[in-house]
Design an enzyme around this catalytic site. Sequence first.
Site, PDB file in Angstrom:
ATOM      1  N   GLU A   1       0.832  -1.206   0.000  1.00  0.00           N
ATOM      2  CA  GLU A   1       0.000   0.000   0.000  1.00  0.00           C
ATOM      3  C   GLU A   1       0.866   1.255   0.000  1.00  0.00           C
ATOM      4  OE1 GLU A   1      -3.986  -0.613   2.369  1.00  0.00           O
ATOM      5  OE2 GLU A   1      -2.284  -1.339   3.563  1.00  0.00           O
TER       6      GLU A   1
ATOM      7  N   LYS B   1     -11.915   4.016   1.256  1.00  0.00           N
ATOM      8  CA  LYS B   1     -10.760   3.260   0.769  1.00  0.00           C
ATOM      9  C   LYS B   1     -11.295   2.080  -0.053  1.00  0.00           C
ATOM     10  CE  LYS B   1      -6.392   1.292   2.389  1.00  0.00           C
ATOM     11  NZ  LYS B   1      -5.560   0.989   3.570  1.00  0.00           N
TER      12      LYS B   1
END
Length: 137
Positions: free
Chosen positions: A38, A116
Amino acid sequence: MSSLEATGPVLDADGRPLDRIVLRGLSGRGRHGVLDAERELGQVFALDVALHLDTRQAAADDDLNATVHYGLLAQDLVTVLTGEPVALLETLAQRLADVALAASPRVQAVDVVVHKPQAPVPVPFADVELCVRRTRP
């Protein structure tokens, strides 16, 4: 019902609901998350913000100085969204709320929803949201 409406109104000192300025769907590529991938690859984050304030004076005077310049605020929020990486959505949401509260002393509370949609969740899903409300001390 949207996540921004789920928490209900914020009341002024006289018990009247404050007005709301809402920005929906701000987005940017960030590198937030706990996983190395990420941080390395990044992903798109989205943001909804509601500012709770009394806009009657701004309306009466037709004066931008009596409200919030939401164009400038949007830029500041996206700068945080795309800026310094953090591990947790909770930290990101707090930083965004701090920026929104700092937009004007007239803002009494803010609701922040961080989306997200590309979170590393191992099953099919549409979105991960974190919703926070912060009030002026």
